[in-house]
Motif scaffolding. Sequence first.
Motif, PDB file in Angstrom:
ATOM      1  N   TYR A  82     -66.647  19.822  64.675  1.00 59.07           N
ATOM      2  CA  TYR A  82     -67.885  20.243  65.332  1.00 59.07           C
ATOM      3  C   TYR A  82     -68.906  20.792  64.339  1.00 59.07           C
ATOM      4  CZ  TYR A  82     -71.007  22.610  68.613  1.00 59.07           C
ATOM      5  OH  TYR A  82     -72.113  23.019  69.312  1.00 59.07           O
ATOM      6  N   ARG A  86     -69.099  16.182  61.941  1.00 56.37           N
ATOM      7  CA  ARG A  86     -70.030  15.484  62.835  1.00 56.37           C
ATOM      8  C   ARG A  86     -71.311  15.089  62.110  1.00 56.37           C
ATOM      9  NH1 ARG A  86     -70.743  17.964  68.762  1.00 56.37           N
ATOM     10  NH2 ARG A  86     -68.538  17.352  68.753  1.00 56.37           N
ATOM     11  N   ARG A 189     -69.389  10.845  71.507  1.00 52.95           N
ATOM     12  CA  ARG A 189     -69.267  12.164  70.866  1.00 52.95           C
ATOM     13  C   ARG A 189     -68.001  12.874  71.330  1.00 52.95           C
ATOM     14  NH1 ARG A 189     -74.250  16.211  70.067  1.00 52.95           N
ATOM     15  NH2 ARG A 189     -74.679  14.551  68.580  1.00 52.95           N
ATOM     16  N   THR A 193     -64.404  13.768  69.186  1.00 51.42           N
ATOM     17  CA  THR A 193     -63.778  15.092  69.125  1.00 51.42           C
ATOM     18  C   THR A 193     -62.328  15.032  69.594  1.00 51.42           C
ATOM     19  OG1 THR A 193     -65.915  16.170  69.513  1.00 51.42           O
ATOM     20  CG2 THR A 193     -63.947  17.477  69.911  1.00 51.42           C
TER      21      THR A 193
END
Length: 306
Positions: A82, A86, A189, A193
């Motif tokens: 995060y 990213r 997205r 994760t």
Amino acid sequence: MNTILILEQSLNGLQFGLMLFLLAAGLTLVFGIMDMINLAHGSLYMIGAYLVATFSQASGSFWLGLGLGVLATVLVGVLLEYTILRRLYHRDHLSQVMGTFAILLMSNEIVRIIWGAQPLMLNPPAALAGPVMLMDGFSYPAYRLLIIGVGLAVALLLWLLVTRTRFGMQVRAGAANREMATAMGANVRRLFTLVFALGAALCAVAGGMLGPLLAVQVGMGESILILAFVVIVIGGIGSIRGALLGALLVGLVDTAGRTLVPLLFDKAMGPEVAANAGPAVASILIYVLMAAVLFYKPQGLFPAHD
């Protein structure tokens, strides 16, 4: 060379290969779906081993330490994805290599600051400390058999997750064609994760299970990361079944080579040559295997789109 030696080395290779699969599975999904070269993957393996060892020592239970260590490593992995990774998804591969290599180096220093430079002890469960008699004249460590069982169970669960769930369908679609998966409505997205969290969990399981056999120490992720990359190149980037087959091949070739090549050299050229040349030749066998596979199948044995 006898049957007992062959059986023992086959089990050692199977055990090592299954643990390599846990590392390579997360790495190949990250590489295949995100198109990202993640050298920080080895850091999660190291951090996972340290966290499992720490929780095991604090609780007095290997299993509780393993569970807490896996959860904590997942949190570390999600936080890393995060906050830093990213921002590297849309960069070129050179930027990804440099960025994740920097994370690898910083992770080593952070671990050294927190836990010190000395290796950390991680003991297996007391009930599994001894050998198990598998046949007349052949016993095998119970803990290594547990590692084989855990590796097979995780491989089966991962296969079911990838082939029988909606998440797995999106993972396979993303590995085969990320743009099309996005166009079909996949939340890329969130998928990134979740995949990274899954990879972190597999790293922690591998680190925790191998901790009692290998030293839990700073820098332990680098050498095994190289082997994990060899596995995904052999198996095919983005392919779970390729990662499994590649890991088993690498595990068996590496383990058998380190035992059998010195023996063959000893019989053919004498003990001095066996002592000097045997280990060197054995250490390159997996790279010869990789070169042979790439020569005949440049995309790997089971590319994700097959």
